[in-house]
Structure formats: structure tokens, C-alpha cells
Design a protein around this motif. Sequence first.
Motif: not given
Length: 216
Positions: A140-146, A162-164, A189-192, A200-204
Motif C-alpha cells: 500500500t506504499v508504492t505501485t509500479p508505474q505500469n 496539479m493537486v500536488c 475518484n482519485i482518493l478512492v 495529504v494522502g495524495m501527496v504522500k
Amino acid sequence: MIKLAITDDHEIFLRGLEKLLAAASDLEVAASFVDGQSLLKSLPDLSIDVLLLDIQLPDFHPEELLMEIRKLRPELPILYLTMFRGTRILRRLEKHQIQGYILKDAAIEELKQAIERVAGGQSYFSPEIYLDEAGPEPNTVTTPQNKLAELLSPREYEILKMVCQEYSSAEIGEKLFLSKGTVDTHRRNILVKLGVNNTVGMVKFALQNGILHEED
């Protein structure tokens, strides 16, 4: 007879599902809603056995809506309908005592089985939810770019960046020629999809996945 309420903001899907379920002799669709507010307004007076609930509604984050539902009907069995595979958001919803989680592209017979099990006090979680996980505990921390390309649409990816960069929804809308409401919907939708609670979670997430270091 199992009485249901359905909440989904895609009206074509909602009406189609109503007809499919109404054709079953042991199911009755008692009410349907297109957003969380209308659901919450009617919920105290609804006589239903199961709530079918879209995980992605325009007016509530999933956890916020679930907490409001639990205040009104703590005992009500909830079966989530979603197109999202993976367990990021599921792990968090489980803390609020949900009974099931099924994909929208499931066969109608599987949905009926899930409804019957949830109405009978059991749980039902579609096995396909876990197909993309590397193991029993997802990263739940990192996700591969693909995988990021599959997780977010190009527009959502653009708005996340842009939010970041500390643009407001109004500023993003002006730059992308979108209404503020449309941008806010994309942000929810991005949060979900990322399984986070707030900006803050999005930026992290963006920092941990190198999104902010990409070339524009």
C-alpha cells in the motif's frame, strides 16, 4: 423475499440492475438512489434486508458515507458494487463492518448468490478482487508505474500532479478547461482509487511513487 435498496450514480446501470433483480422470484427492489444524500434521507424509514452500494458516488467519500449509514442503520448488511480490483479501499471499509464486495462485471447469478449470503448473515467477497495482488498483504506504499497507468485515467493522473503542485480545484479547472465541480469529482475518484483520505494522502502517494519528479 429479500428486500433491497440500490445506490448507484450511473442511471443506465441502475435501471438495468433493477430490472434484472426484479425478475428473480425471491428478490424485491424496494428503493433506488443516485447519490448518497438521497440514500441517507430515506434510509431510516426503509424496510430492507440488504443495501447494494456503489463504492464511487459523486457526493461522498466511501468511508464517510459508510460511517453515516452506520449511524442510522448499524445492523444493515451492505454489499458493495464496484469496478475497482485490488484491496486498498476494501481493507479500510472492512473496519466499518461491511458484509460484501462484488465487481460490477460479475454474472447476475453470482450477484444473486452474494445477496442471499449477505441477507442470511454471511459475507461474500468476490475472489477476483484479489487477482492483482502480489500476496495476502498488498503493497500500500508504492505501485509500479505500469500499474499506475491502469489505476488512474490520464486525466486523473494529470489532476493528481496539479493537486500536488498546490493548485486549487478552481485553478485546475481553469487550466484544463473543466468546471470546478468536474475537478472535485475527479479528486474524489482519485482518493478512492489510491485508497487515501485526503490531499495529504495524495501527496504522500505521489512522493512515494516518484510522480512529482517526472518531467512535464
